[in-house]
Design an enzyme around this catalytic site. Structure first.
Site, short mmCIF file in Angstrom:
data_model
loop_
_atom_site.label_atom_id
_atom_site.label_comp_id
_atom_site.label_asym_id
_atom_site.label_seq_id
_atom_site.Cartn_x
_atom_site.Cartn_y
_atom_site.Cartn_z
N HIS A 127 0.81 -1.22 0.00
CA HIS A 127 0.00 0.00 0.00
C HIS A 127 0.84 1.28 0.00
CE1 HIS A 127 -3.65 -2.43 1.71
NE2 HIS A 127 -3.46 -2.63 0.43
N CYS A 135 4.39 15.11 -6.64
CA CYS A 135 3.58 16.08 -7.38
C CYS A 135 2.99 15.38 -8.60
CB CYS A 135 4.44 17.26 -7.83
SG CYS A 135 3.56 18.34 -8.98
N SER A 202 -6.73 -7.51 10.08
CA SER A 202 -8.10 -8.03 10.15
C SER A 202 -8.41 -8.90 8.93
CB SER A 202 -9.09 -6.85 10.20
OG SER A 202 -8.90 -6.02 9.07
P1 NAD Z 1 -7.07 -3.23 10.29
O1 NAD Z 1 -7.13 -1.91 10.98
O2 NAD Z 1 -8.17 -3.62 9.39
O3 NAD Z 1 -6.92 -4.40 11.37
C1 NAD Z 1 -5.95 -4.37 12.37
C2 NAD Z 1 -6.11 -5.65 13.19
O4 NAD Z 1 -5.05 -5.69 14.13
C3 NAD Z 1 -7.42 -5.68 13.99
O5 NAD Z 1 -8.09 -6.90 13.73
C4 NAD Z 1 -6.98 -5.59 15.47
O6 NAD Z 1 -7.71 -6.44 16.32
C5 NAD Z 1 -5.54 -6.10 15.38
N1 NAD Z 1 -4.65 -5.50 16.37
C6 NAD Z 1 -4.62 -4.21 16.81
N2 NAD Z 1 -3.61 -4.03 17.68
C7 NAD Z 1 -2.99 -5.24 17.80
C8 NAD Z 1 -1.88 -5.68 18.55
N3 NAD Z 1 -1.17 -4.87 19.34
N4 NAD Z 1 -1.50 -6.98 18.42
C9 NAD Z 1 -2.20 -7.85 17.62
N5 NAD Z 1 -3.27 -7.47 16.89
C10 NAD Z 1 -3.65 -6.17 16.98
O7 NAD Z 1 -5.66 -3.27 9.57
P2 NAD Z 1 -5.22 -3.87 8.18
O8 NAD Z 1 -5.67 -5.27 8.06
O9 NAD Z 1 -3.78 -3.54 8.07
O10 NAD Z 1 -5.99 -2.98 7.11
C11 NAD Z 1 -6.01 -1.56 7.25
C12 NAD Z 1 -5.44 -0.76 6.08
O11 NAD Z 1 -5.10 0.51 6.60
C13 NAD Z 1 -4.19 -1.30 5.53
O12 NAD Z 1 -4.39 -1.42 4.19
C14 NAD Z 1 -3.08 -0.25 5.80
O13 NAD Z 1 -2.57 0.21 4.56
C15 NAD Z 1 -3.77 0.92 6.39
N6 NAD Z 1 -3.24 1.40 7.69
C16 NAD Z 1 -1.90 1.43 7.91
C17 NAD Z 1 -1.41 1.87 9.14
C18 NAD Z 1 0.09 1.87 9.35
O14 NAD Z 1 0.84 2.02 8.41
N7 NAD Z 1 0.56 1.68 10.59
C19 NAD Z 1 -2.27 2.28 10.15
C20 NAD Z 1 -3.66 2.26 9.88
C21 NAD Z 1 -4.12 1.80 8.65
ZN ZN Z 2 5.23 19.96 -9.37
#
Ligand code: NAD
Ligand code: ZN
Length: 260
Positions: A127, A135, A202
């Site tokens: 992602h 830009c 998730s």
């Molecule tokens: P999600 O938010 O859908 O799911 C996160 C999962 O992690 C949840 O099921 C939750 O229960 C679990 N979780 C939370 N804290 C935890 C811990 N300490 N230990 C174990 N499990 C834990 O996340 P996703 O599946 O990555 O999808 C979300 C999208 O959002 C991704 O595509 C990503 O690109 C983006 N995103 C990225 C960031 C980042 O870069 N840190 C942050 C938020 C969202």
């Molecule tokens: Zn430019």
């Protein structure tokens, strides 16, 4: 730690010890212990904000959405540059040091795997990354730190200092296609690994969430470490519904003892 947790941790450690090509698939949950909120966990960002503002269509065509987006980004509520890796990231980096890691496939945009010590060529970003901004008119790239400084200096919606073009973070927005090379490479690596470990996802964001399924189809074993159950739990060899940091640290302590 309960005896059941201890048993499951031992099981994942055994899977690692008996594998040679481990693919780690990570989501926002691996970074919550570094202070970055996830989207869908309890207290996640979607409980506070409308995901609509993160669609590429809104970002490109609606100046108000862009303003809200940059306001949230600049507030540091998402990813900020001084965040540090946590024990789960370091455990994944250790998998590389001991020669077990094929690659990390991450949905995260925070750069914490590299900060923890994984080499950049071992990390596949499905992602994109929040560290760079591009830009869309002239193609110039800027570091996010620089753009944050402009915002801190009072600019509400930053645009390109060279050509006034629209600046877009190098992340995949909702409604935007996944990067082709990374997606194909992640699929190939997943199909060819012998163990896939999901940490903090998730598994509802597609097509990223297909990767552990490709691993299963290729005959790999699957371990899932996520606070909440996922739809893929019934197909996994082991599931641990606990925090990623303490779980991965405990797993690596056993692995270290066994292979050293
Ligand atoms: P999600 O938010 O859908 O799911 C996160 C999962 O992690 C949840 O099921 C939750 O229960 C679990 N979780 C939370 N804290 C935890 C811990 N300490 N230990 C174990 N499990 C834990 O996340 P996703 O599946 O990555 O999808 C979300 C999208 O959002 C991704 O595509 C990503 O690109 C983006 N995103 C990225 C960031 C980042 O870069 N840190 C942050 C938020 C969202
Ligand atoms: Zn430019």
């Amino acid at each position: 730690m309960t005896s059941n947790e201890q048993f499951l941790i031992q099981k994942v450690a055994d899977l690692i010890v008996t594998s040679s090509k481990v693919v780690v698939f990570t989501g926002a949950g691996i970074s919550t212990e570094s202070g970055i909120p996830d989207f869908r966990g309890p207290g996640g960002l979607w409980t506070k904000y409308d995901p609509e503002i993160f669609t590429v269509q809104r970002f490109l065509h609606d100046p108000e959405a862009r303003k809200t987006y940059w306001k949230l980004r600049g507030s540091g509520e998402f990813v900020h540059s001084d965040v540090q890796p946590n024990p789960a990231h370091y455990a994944v980096a250790e998998l590389e040091k001991i020669g077990k890691l094929d690659c990390v496939i991450t949905q995260n945009v925070d750069g914490l795997h590299e900060k923890a010590g994984n080499s950049p060529d071992k990390v596949i970003h499905l992602h994109g990354t929040m560290e760079k901004v591009k830009c869309l008119q002239c193609g110039r790239q800027y570091s996010m730190d620089e753009v944050y400084r402009w915002i801190a200096g009072g600019i509400e919606v930053p645009d390109c200092p060279e050509c006034s073009g629209l600046l877009k973070p190098q992340v995949v927005f909702f409604g935007e296609a996944m990067p082709a090379w990374e997606t194909a490479e992640a699929q190939r690596r997943s199909e060819n690994c012998d163990l896939c470990i999901v940490i903090g996802s998730s598994l509802v964001v597609y097509p990223a969430a297909l990767m552990p399924q490709y691993a299963l189809q290729g005959g790999a074993r699957l371990a899932i470490i996520n606070r909440e159950p996922t739809d893929l739990d019934p197909s996994a060899d082991v599931c641990i519904h606990e925090g990623a940091g303490k779980t991965m640290s405990a797993i690596m302590a056993i692995v270290r003892e066994k292979i050293c």
